[in-house]
Write a protein that holds these residues in place. Sequence first.
Motif, PDB file in Angstrom:
ATOM      1  N   GLY A   3       0.801  -1.213   0.000  1.00 51.51           N
ATOM      2  CA  GLY A   3       0.000   0.000   0.000  1.00 51.51           C
ATOM      3  C   GLY A   3       0.833   1.262   0.000  1.00 51.51           C
ATOM      4  O   GLY A   3       0.351   2.333  -0.374  1.00 51.51           O
ATOM      5  N   PHE A   4       2.079   1.147   0.411  1.00 52.41           N
ATOM      6  CA  PHE A   4       2.994   2.289   0.408  1.00 52.41           C
ATOM      7  C   PHE A   4       3.885   2.290  -0.836  1.00 52.41           C
ATOM      8  O   PHE A   4       4.762   3.142  -0.978  1.00 52.41           O
ATOM      9  N   GLY A   5       3.682   1.297  -1.703  1.00 49.01           N
ATOM     10  CA  GLY A   5       4.512   1.201  -2.901  1.00 49.01           C
ATOM     11  C   GLY A   5       5.874   0.608  -2.625  1.00 49.01           C
ATOM     12  O   GLY A   5       6.827   0.864  -3.374  1.00 49.01           O
ATOM     13  N   ILE A   6       5.974  -0.189  -1.576  1.00 50.81           N
ATOM     14  CA  ILE A   6       7.263  -0.781  -1.197  1.00 50.81           C
ATOM     15  C   ILE A   6       7.292  -2.243  -1.627  1.00 50.81           C
ATOM     16  O   ILE A   6       6.380  -3.009  -1.302  1.00 50.81           O
ATOM     17  N   PRO A   7       8.318  -2.666  -2.366  1.00 49.69           N
ATOM     18  CA  PRO A   7       8.452  -4.087  -2.741  1.00 49.69           C
ATOM     19  C   PRO A   7       8.449  -4.955  -1.488  1.00 49.69           C
ATOM     20  O   PRO A   7       9.082  -4.618  -0.485  1.00 49.69           O
ATOM     21  N   HIS A   8       7.735  -6.078  -1.541  1.00 47.00           N
ATOM     22  CA  HIS A   8       7.580  -6.886  -0.347  1.00 47.00           C
ATOM     23  C   HIS A   8       7.568  -8.368  -0.703  1.00 47.00           C
ATOM     24  O   HIS A   8       7.241  -8.749  -1.825  1.00 47.00           O
ATOM     25  N   VAL A   9       7.937  -9.182   0.273  1.00 44.35           N
ATOM     26  CA  VAL A   9       7.960 -10.624   0.078  1.00 44.35           C
ATOM     27  C   VAL A   9       7.647 -11.297   1.411  1.00 44.35           C
ATOM     28  O   VAL A   9       7.973 -10.762   2.488  1.00 44.35           O
ATOM     29  N   ARG A  10       6.999 -12.436   1.334  1.00 45.56           N
ATOM     30  CA  ARG A  10       6.675 -13.228   2.523  1.00 45.56           C
ATOM     31  C   ARG A  10       7.457 -14.530   2.446  1.00 45.56           C
ATOM     32  O   ARG A  10       7.324 -15.283   1.493  1.00 45.56           O
ATOM     33  N   VAL A  11       8.313 -14.775   3.437  1.00 43.41           N
ATOM     34  CA  VAL A  11       9.154 -15.968   3.413  1.00 43.41           C
ATOM     35  C   VAL A  11       8.896 -16.834   4.635  1.00 43.41           C
ATOM     36  O   VAL A  11       8.378 -16.369   5.654  1.00 43.41           O
ATOM     37  N   ASP A  12       9.253 -18.102   4.519  1.00 45.63           N
ATOM     38  CA  ASP A  12       9.197 -19.025   5.642  1.00 45.63           C
ATOM     39  C   ASP A  12      10.307 -18.621   6.613  1.00 45.63           C
ATOM     40  O   ASP A  12      11.491 -18.834   6.348  1.00 45.63           O
ATOM     41  N   GLY A  13       9.926 -18.027   7.726  1.00 45.32           N
ATOM     42  CA  GLY A  13      10.909 -17.539   8.685  1.00 45.32           C
ATOM     43  C   GLY A  13      11.625 -18.618   9.459  1.00 45.32           C
ATOM     44  O   GLY A  13      12.572 -18.329  10.196  1.00 45.32           O
ATOM     45  N   ASN A  14      11.203 -19.866   9.317  1.00 41.58           N
ATOM     46  CA  ASN A  14      11.904 -20.982   9.943  1.00 41.58           C
ATOM     47  C   ASN A  14      12.859 -21.671   8.974  1.00 41.58           C
ATOM     48  O   ASN A  14      13.429 -22.710   9.289  1.00 41.58           O
ATOM     49  N   ASP A  15      13.013 -21.086   7.802  1.00 41.43           N
ATOM     50  CA  ASP A  15      13.886 -21.599   6.749  1.00 41.43           C
ATOM     51  C   ASP A  15      15.046 -20.628   6.585  1.00 41.43           C
ATOM     52  O   ASP A  15      14.906 -19.565   5.981  1.00 41.43           O
TER      53      ASP A  15
END
Length: 369
Positions: free
Chosen positions: A210-222
Amino acid sequence: MQLLDPSGQRVARPELDRWLADVDGEGGARVLAGLYEDMVVIRRIDMEATALQRQGELALWPPLLGQEAAQIGSGRALRQDDFVFSSYRENGVAYCRGVNLNEILRVWRGNASSGWDPFEINMATPQIIIGAQTLHSVGYAMGIQFDGADSVALAYFGDGATSEGDVSESMVFAASYQAPVLFFCQNNHWAISEPVTLQTHITLAERAGGFGIPHVRVDGNDVLAVLAATREALDRARQGGGPSFIEAVTYRMGPHTTADDPTRYRDANELEDWAAKDPILRLEKHLESRGLLTQELRERVAAKSDEVAGVVRNGVITMPEPEAMDVFKHVYATPNSWLSRQEDHYRRYLAQFEHHGASAAGHVSGGQH
C-alpha cells in the motif's frame, strides 16, 4: 517462499536460488555448517539467559526461541557497514554483528541503561518502545543517501509493531524518499497475548504494498529462504531501488518475556504444530540428507555452545555494580553545562553521607537494590 521444507528437503525456487551461490557452490558445506552453528549457539545463549532470569540473576529476558533462522539468515546477509535498528528480541542478530556477549545481558540485569556502543558493531541498542526503531532506521537511511554511500539500514520489528503508527509513518518516508532501508518483520504470530489474525486480515507483507514498497513473505523458519530474500532486498537498496519489506513467518515458541505465561492464551496444540517446524531441526535434517552432519560437526558445535554459555553465565554473575555517578555517562554525545550542573549537585548530595562511614557509591548502590 521456501527453500527448505520442514523435512529438510531443498525446494527449487529460481528467484531465490540465484542468491545462494555460496551455499550451492564448492564451499557450501562450510556455509551451511556455519549457519547451523550460529543457530545452535544463539539458542543456547537464549536458554542460558532464561535460566539466569529464573535464578534471579536477570530482572527480565525476552526469549527468541523458535526465531533463530529469521535472525541468523538475515543477520549473516548484512555487510559490516550496514546499520541495524532492532527491538529487544534480536539478540541473535547482535551475535552476528559481533557484540561482546557480556554486553547483551548487562541492561537486562539492570546494571546499565544501554547494552553496547552502537558504533562499535553498527547496531543500535535495543529499542523497548514498540516500532520506534523503524523511524530511526529511515532517518539513518536518508543520511546514507546524503553521504552517497551504498550501505543499508535495517529495521527489525514484530507483527505487533505493525499496528503502531510509527511503522506506517516510517514506510511513508521510506517510500517517498526511496531510502535504502529494509523493514524486516518477524511475524511470530503473537503480540504478547493477541494473535496476528486479530491485527490484520491480509498478510503483513501486503501492507507494505500500500505504500509502494516491494515486499515478500518468506518461511521464517527456513534459514536459506531468509538469507536469500534478505540478500535480494539489500542488493536492491544498494542499487538505488529504495526500501523493501520482508515478512518472515515464524513462531514464538516461548513466552513474550519471562514475565509472561503463554499457556493462559495459547493452545498447546498450536505450539506442538510449530515445534515440528523447528528451524534448527529443519537444517539438521537437511545436513543429514547430504551427509554433512558429521560427528565432528556435532562435537564442535556442542563445544562452542558450552563455551558461549559459560562466558554468558560467568559474565553475569561477576558483573560489577555500577558506580553512583555512572548515571550521567552516555546521556549526551558531548558534555554540556546543563548536565554538568546536575552532576555537580548530585556529587555534593552524595558527599553528605560520607561522614557516616559509607562511600557515596556504596550508599546509592545499596539503595538501588
